[in-house]
Design an enzyme around this catalytic site. Structure first.
Site, short mmCIF file in Angstrom:
data_model
loop_
_atom_site.label_atom_id
_atom_site.label_comp_id
_atom_site.label_asym_id
_atom_site.label_seq_id
_atom_site.Cartn_x
_atom_site.Cartn_y
_atom_site.Cartn_z
N CYS A 102 -1.52 -2.28 14.75
CA CYS A 102 -1.45 -2.19 12.82
C CYS A 102 -2.19 -3.63 12.62
O CYS A 102 -1.55 -4.23 12.81
CB CYS A 102 0.17 -2.21 12.95
SG CYS A 102 0.36 -1.60 11.12
N ASN A 114 -6.22 3.68 14.86
CA ASN A 114 -6.87 2.87 13.24
C ASN A 114 -8.37 1.94 14.64
O ASN A 114 -7.12 1.11 14.44
CB ASN A 114 -6.77 2.93 12.42
CG ASN A 114 -6.18 4.14 11.15
OD1 ASN A 114 -7.50 4.44 11.43
ND2 ASN A 114 -5.27 4.43 11.19
N SER A 173 7.89 5.33 16.90
CA SER A 173 6.45 5.27 17.61
C SER A 173 6.64 4.40 19.48
O SER A 173 6.95 3.59 19.61
CB SER A 173 6.30 4.06 16.57
OG SER A 173 5.91 4.11 16.09
N CYS A 175 3.37 -5.15 16.57
CA CYS A 175 2.74 -4.30 16.79
C CYS A 175 1.16 -4.67 16.81
O CYS A 175 0.47 -4.91 16.28
CB CYS A 175 3.17 -2.89 16.17
SG CYS A 175 4.47 -2.47 16.76
N CYS A 233 -3.05 1.75 8.46
CA CYS A 233 -2.12 0.90 7.71
C CYS A 233 -2.54 -0.61 7.63
O CYS A 233 -2.95 -1.40 8.26
CB CYS A 233 -0.68 1.27 8.15
SG CYS A 233 0.44 1.75 7.58
N GLU A 286 0.56 -0.85 -0.36
CA GLU A 286 -0.09 0.50 -0.03
C GLU A 286 1.18 1.23 -0.14
O GLU A 286 1.17 0.85 0.39
CB GLU A 286 -0.27 -0.54 1.40
CG GLU A 286 -1.69 -0.97 1.76
CD GLU A 286 -2.99 -0.91 2.87
OE1 GLU A 286 -2.95 0.54 2.96
OE2 GLU A 286 -3.53 -2.24 2.85
N GLY A 333 5.59 -2.04 7.31
CA GLY A 333 7.09 -2.40 7.50
C GLY A 333 7.82 -1.69 7.95
O GLY A 333 7.10 -0.62 8.63
N GLU A 334 8.26 -2.77 9.08
CA GLU A 334 9.92 -1.22 9.94
C GLU A 334 10.68 -1.06 9.82
O GLU A 334 11.71 -2.11 8.76
CB GLU A 334 9.84 -2.11 10.28
CG GLU A 334 10.87 -1.78 11.97
CD GLU A 334 11.04 0.13 12.38
OE1 GLU A 334 12.02 0.24 11.90
OE2 GLU A 334 10.55 0.00 13.33
N CYS A 359 4.67 -7.90 7.56
CA CYS A 359 5.52 -6.61 8.58
C CYS A 359 5.25 -7.76 9.67
O CYS A 359 5.09 -8.28 9.60
CB CYS A 359 5.11 -5.19 9.19
SG CYS A 359 5.90 -4.56 10.59
N CYS A 393 3.06 8.47 1.16
CA CYS A 393 3.37 7.54 2.82
C CYS A 393 4.50 6.09 2.10
O CYS A 393 2.78 5.51 1.22
CB CYS A 393 1.90 7.43 3.48
SG CYS A 393 3.11 6.34 5.18
#
Length: 350
Positions: free
Chosen positions: A121, A292, A216, A118, A335, A94, A161-162, A114, A107
């Site tokens: 997410c 979210n 974060s 988390c 995300c 995305e 992703g990180e 990922c 973005c």
């Protein structure tokens, strides 16, 4: 047959070396680099000032790796555009275009999926598929510019992703998107968001970049952070803050602390006061993010009054703080949510 080499991931110096090995003049590398990163062509046939024989030779040894947009959702509220794109191997990523008065901000994703886990997410629900190459990250930008016929002025590495888990490819992407021979974007217009991989924050700082580091944080004590972010089991908040101070001392760039507010978890007065104690004295800005809602995680946003109360506590203690403006909420803005729907077959590719 050996795999084709990813020509769009070569910087100009590396491209000159490749062309020299092929017996070509080094100036050809500059022409090809311009076609790839200024004209952003998607095939060798479009390189009209390159001889046909060289174009054929390039196509035998190299590929121009692109992302292929398979769906675009446009917000009726604010014009935000969310792109679902397929990458080599069939996975999807995305990217999001957000329009502001100061310009177009994109973005981008740095990985497909990922592995950080988390809890707030959606990107991490199906784990990590693979790292993105510099060429694929670049083409997230190039393909959006082509779609809207406008320039992108700001980039946020905050999609799936990180970024610091894909360190070499991400730093190469930053080098190339800011190269004066390509898009020549200012590093100051790039923000990199990380959950806090301490050694790689320091590695990044030692490169003396001028990008903004966004950490974060999402909690003000280790036990609460562990409930939200598995990375907290590896690095304590104190270790992460030390790395952020190290980054500031090396770069003189103000740190952004991202704090997702989750109802009943980290949104109360006590947490706000603890956050003040943590960040006071650090040259920083706190970005509050009402989480979210993600149905798989059963996490909900605090109400507006709770968000404003949290913000007011930080303001009274002279902490720079804003509430992130929610963009594209009518197009599944969180995300990873759309990616997961595509990967599970709920949204079919064309």
């Amino acid at each position: 047959m050996s795999e084709l080499k990813d020509i769009k991931s070569y910087n100009l110096k590396e491209l000159k070396e490749e062309l020299t090995k092929m017996g070509e003049k080094p100036f050809r590398a500059g022409q090809i680099y311009r076609w790839l990163h200024v004209e952003t062509v998607r095939s060798f046939d479009e390189m009209t000032n390159i001889s046909k024989s060289l174009r054929e030779k390039l196509s035998r040894e190299y590929e121009i790796r692109n992302v292929n947009q398979i769906q675009v959702l446009v917000s009726k509220i604010d014009g935000t555009r969310k792109y679902i794109s397929e990458i080599k191997g069939g996975s999807v990523i995305e990217s999001v275009l957000m329009r502001y008065h100061h310009g177009n901000s994109v973005c981008i994703s740095t990985q497909s999926g990922c592995r950080m886990g988390c809890k707030f997410c959606a990107s991490t629900l199906k784990g990590l598929d693979r790292n993105l190459t510099p060429s694929e990250m670049l083409d997230e930008i190039y393909s959006i510019e082509r779609d809207i016929n406008e320039k992108v002025s700001n980039i946020v590495l905050m999609g799936s992703g990180e970024p610091l888990d894909n360190f070499d490819n991400v730093t190469k992407f930053i080098e190339m998107i800011t190269d004066e021979n390509g898009k020549n974007l200012s590093q100051r217009n790039i923000t990199l968001s990380t959950c806090g991989i301490v050694p790689n924050i320091k590695r990044l700082a030692d490169m003396h970049p001028q990008i903004t580091l966004a950490l974060s944080l999402h909690a003000s004590d280790d036990e609460t952070r562990k409930k939200l972010m598995p990375i907290a089991y590896k690095y304590s908040i104190n270790e992460i803050l030390d790395a952020c101070v190290y980054y500031f001392n090396k770069t003189k760039r103000r740190i952004t602390f991202e704090y997702s507010l989750v109802a009943g978890v980290n949104d109360n007065t006590e947490e706000a006061l603890k956050l003040v104690g943590l960040v006071k004295g650090i040259n920083c800005h706190v970005n509050l993010i009402p989480v979210n809602p993600i149905k798989e995680r059963k996490m909900t946003q605090p109400d507006k009054a709770a968000v404003q109360h949290f913000k007011s506590i930080l303001e009274k203690n002279k902490i720079n703080v804003t509430i992130r403006r929610e963009m594209g909420r009518d197009i599944n803005g969180a995300c990873g949510q759309l990616r997961n729907e595509v990967m599970s077959g709920k949204i079919l590719k064309d």
